[in-house]
Write an enzyme that holds these catalytic residues in place. Structure first.
Site, PDB file in Angstrom:
ATOM      1  N   ASN A  65       0.803  -1.057  -0.100  1.00 24.26           N
ATOM      2  CA  ASN A  65      -0.036  -0.048  -0.056  1.00 24.26           C
ATOM      3  C   ASN A  65       0.958   1.345  -0.035  1.00 24.26           C
ATOM      4  O   ASN A  65       2.032   1.237   0.139  1.00 24.26           O
ATOM      5  CB  ASN A  65      -1.063   0.004   1.213  1.00 24.26           C
ATOM      6  N   HIS A  95      23.079   2.053  12.516  1.00 22.47           N
ATOM      7  CA  HIS A  95      24.434   2.388  12.845  1.00 22.47           C
ATOM      8  C   HIS A  95      24.970   1.834  14.186  1.00 22.47           C
ATOM      9  O   HIS A  95      23.986   1.529  15.311  1.00 22.47           O
ATOM     10  CB  HIS A  95      24.402   4.207  13.004  1.00 22.47           C
TER      11      HIS A  95
END
Length: 164
Positions: A65, A95
């Site tokens: 969607n 990270h």
């Protein structure tokens, strides 16, 4: 990696402003983004976002969607018949937590979504998660652990609520 991210950002920007009925234009841009044509009976409603595209593996009958994001550098696979609600996010990269390392390198792991899974609106799927066949991820859930097959997970740290 940065060159690819910039190229795909340009392509998705063009995709996301096409008229909805421009099927040929959308198919052409998806082929450039994914590096291959969309599989049969895949439906993606723009806007659509990805950072790499080449590591996004979509099986047949996948429905995505509008407003979904796929950060696919480490790989995302959506099995046959997967349905993804609006504004769902799939993130395969991160990270390091240590401040000294954050800008030095990326971490990450692939996401694997088995057949016939339903991902609710606004759900977030984090790196390394495997979602089993026929599972349902409720709207707004944040999935950091694997989801068993034929189960419903809900909540800010997705927890199994029901099995079938």
């Amino acid at each position: 990696m940065s060159e690819r991210v910039l190229r795909v950002t340009e392509l998705t920007s063009r995709l996301n402003v096409l008229p909805f009925e421009d099927e040929v234009g959308k198919a052409n841009l998806f082929e450039q983004i994914l590096g291959r044509p969309l599989p049969g009976r895949v439906t993606i409603y723009p806007p659509f976002y990805t950072d790499h595209g080449l590591h996004l593996d979509l099986s047949e009958r996948v429905f995505i969607n509008q407003g979904c994001t796929f950060l696919d550098y480490a790989g995302i696979r959506l099995g046959e018949g997967v349905m993804v609600g609006p504004k769902a996010t799939f993130i395969t990269v991160s990270h390091p937590v240590d401040p000294g390392d954050r800008r030095l390198y990326l971490t990450g792991a692939p996401i694997d979504v088995a057949e016939n899974v339903w991902i609710g609106a606004g759900a977030t799927i984090m790196p390394g998660v495997r979602i089993g066949r026929d599972a349902v991820v409720a709207a707004g859930a944040v999935v950091v652990d694997d989801v068993p097959a034929a189960s419903l997970v809900t909540g800010p740290k997705a927890t199994v609520r029901r099995r079938w």
